[in-house]
Scaffold this motif. Structure first.
Motif, mmCIF file in Angstrom:
data_model
loop_
_atom_site.group_PDB
_atom_site.id
_atom_site.type_symbol
_atom_site.label_atom_id
_atom_site.label_comp_id
_atom_site.label_asym_id
_atom_site.label_seq_id
_atom_site.Cartn_x
_atom_site.Cartn_y
_atom_site.Cartn_z
ATOM 1 N N VAL A 155 7.236 6.483 8.874
ATOM 2 C CA VAL A 155 7.327 7.812 9.491
ATOM 3 C C VAL A 155 6.020 8.575 9.299
ATOM 4 O O VAL A 155 5.514 9.207 10.238
ATOM 5 N N ILE A 156 5.444 8.515 8.112
ATOM 6 C CA ILE A 156 4.160 9.191 7.858
ATOM 7 C C ILE A 156 3.073 8.598 8.735
ATOM 8 O O ILE A 156 2.279 9.316 9.341
ATOM 9 N N PHE A 157 3.034 7.277 8.830
ATOM 10 C CA PHE A 157 2.022 6.601 9.643
ATOM 11 C C PHE A 157 2.135 7.007 11.121
ATOM 12 O O PHE A 157 1.136 7.342 11.755
ATOM 13 N N VAL A 158 3.337 6.998 11.658
ATOM 14 C CA VAL A 158 3.544 7.371 13.067
ATOM 15 C C VAL A 158 3.162 8.834 13.293
ATOM 16 O O VAL A 158 2.557 9.175 14.309
ATOM 17 N N THR A 159 3.478 9.691 12.350
ATOM 18 C CA THR A 159 3.134 11.105 12.471
ATOM 19 C C THR A 159 1.620 11.289 12.515
ATOM 20 O O THR A 159 1.093 12.040 13.339
ATOM 21 N N ILE A 160 0.914 10.584 11.655
ATOM 22 C CA ILE A 160 -0.553 10.699 11.625
ATOM 23 C C ILE A 160 -1.150 10.153 12.914
ATOM 24 O O ILE A 160 -2.038 10.765 13.509
#
Length: 71
Positions: free
Chosen positions: A16-21
């Motif tokens: 989720v963090i990766f996709v958000t970034i």
């Protein structure tokens, strides 16, 4: 309900963090080139590609395909 292990939860959070970034990164253009440079660079690239393709095509075997399974 689905039961998640600790490692699955960590992987989900990292994802989720990766996709958000990734979704927040917007690149308009690295640089703006002058018209003169575009013509010079593109003609050089074109000539280089043309030479490479000619060389590769000359190296191809000519004639019929060998007979065998799948042909």
């Amino acid at each position: 309900m689905m039961s998640f292990t600790r490692s699955n939860i960590v992987i989900l959070i990292v994802l989720v963090i990766f996709v958000t970034i990734i979704n927040q990164v917007h690149v308009e253009g690295a640089r703006i080139l002058s018209e003169e440079f575009k013509i010079t660079a593109s003609s050089y690239v074109y000539e280089k590609a043309k030479f490479s393709m000619t060389y590769w095509l000359e190296r191809l075997a000519s004639g019929p395909s060998p007979r065998g399974p799948g042909h």
